[in-house]
Structure formats: structure tokens, C-alpha cells
Design a protein around this motif. Structure first.
Motif, PDB file in Angstrom:
ATOM      1  N   THR A  50       0.834  -1.199   0.000  1.00  0.00           N
ATOM      2  CA  THR A  50       0.000   0.000   0.000  1.00  0.00           C
ATOM      3  C   THR A  50       0.870   1.251   0.000  1.00  0.00           C
ATOM      4  O   THR A  50       1.844   1.334   0.734  1.00  0.00           O
ATOM      5  CB  THR A  50      -0.916   0.025   1.241  1.00  0.00           C
ATOM      6  N   LYS A  51       0.527   2.221  -0.809  1.00  0.00           N
ATOM      7  CA  LYS A  51       1.250   3.497  -0.820  1.00  0.00           C
ATOM      8  C   LYS A  51       0.986   4.238   0.483  1.00  0.00           C
ATOM      9  O   LYS A  51      -0.126   4.241   0.990  1.00  0.00           O
ATOM     10  CB  LYS A  51       0.797   4.366  -2.001  1.00  0.00           C
ATOM     11  N   ARG A  52       2.007   4.873   1.027  1.00  0.00           N
ATOM     12  CA  ARG A  52       1.870   5.577   2.313  1.00  0.00           C
ATOM     13  C   ARG A  52       1.357   7.000   2.166  1.00  0.00           C
ATOM     14  O   ARG A  52       0.876   7.582   3.117  1.00  0.00           O
ATOM     15  CB  ARG A  52       3.223   5.634   3.025  1.00  0.00           C
ATOM     16  N   LYS A  53       1.466   7.572   0.999  1.00  0.00           N
ATOM     17  CA  LYS A  53       1.081   8.968   0.821  1.00  0.00           C
ATOM     18  C   LYS A  53      -0.385   9.167   1.195  1.00  0.00           C
ATOM     19  O   LYS A  53      -1.277   8.476   0.710  1.00  0.00           O
ATOM     20  CB  LYS A  53       1.311   9.394  -0.628  1.00  0.00           C
ATOM     21  N   GLY A  54      -0.640  10.129   2.073  1.00  0.00           N
ATOM     22  CA  GLY A  54      -1.992  10.453   2.475  1.00  0.00           C
ATOM     23  C   GLY A  54      -2.553   9.575   3.579  1.00  0.00           C
ATOM     24  O   GLY A  54      -3.683   9.774   4.014  1.00  0.00           O
ATOM     25  N   LYS A  55      -1.792   8.601   4.057  1.00  0.00           N
ATOM     26  CA  LYS A  55      -2.265   7.725   5.117  1.00  0.00           C
ATOM     27  C   LYS A  55      -1.923   8.330   6.471  1.00  0.00           C
ATOM     28  O   LYS A  55      -0.855   8.897   6.657  1.00  0.00           O
ATOM     29  CB  LYS A  55      -1.592   6.349   5.036  1.00  0.00           C
TER      30      LYS A  55
END
Length: 63
Positions: A50-55
């Protein structure tokens, strides 16, 4: 099923490393330890990638 937080993504990555033999299972703690036991390698890979950006760093348990 994408990770809901950075912490969940990191725990899945650690559990995946242990499942693949890149890390000792005895080094796992908390959520990553239970994830390693209860989830398949494919499920862990899905969470870990999962991409971490915005989490958020953590997600509250309410709701």
C-alpha cells in the motif's frame, strides 16, 4: 485490501519479511506477530505494498 494506516503497512511488511525468512519470527512484536500467523503471504504483500502517501500514522479504533 489496502492498509488503512502507515503503522498497519509497516506491521504487514515486518510480518511478510518473517514469513519469507528474511527476518526471524522471534523478532516480531504486537500486530506483526499476529499478522504473520493469521494471514497468507499474498494478503500480507497486498497490505505491505500500500502506498503511504496520504495515510495517517495510526487509525483510531472507533467507528
Amino acid at each position: 485490501m489496502p492498509a488503512k494506516s502507515k503503522a498497519q503497512q509497516k506491521a504487514a511488511g515486518a510480518a511478510l519479511a518473517a514469513k519469507r525468512g528474511d527476518m526471524k519470527k522471534s523478532e516480531l512484536k504486537g500486530a506483526s506477530k499476529s499478522m504473520e500467523k493469521s494471514m497468507s503471504e499474498d494478503q500480507l504483500e497486498d497490505l505491505a505494498s500500500t502506498k503511504r502517501k496520504g495515510k495517517p500514522e495510526h487509525v483510531s479504533k472507533t467507528g
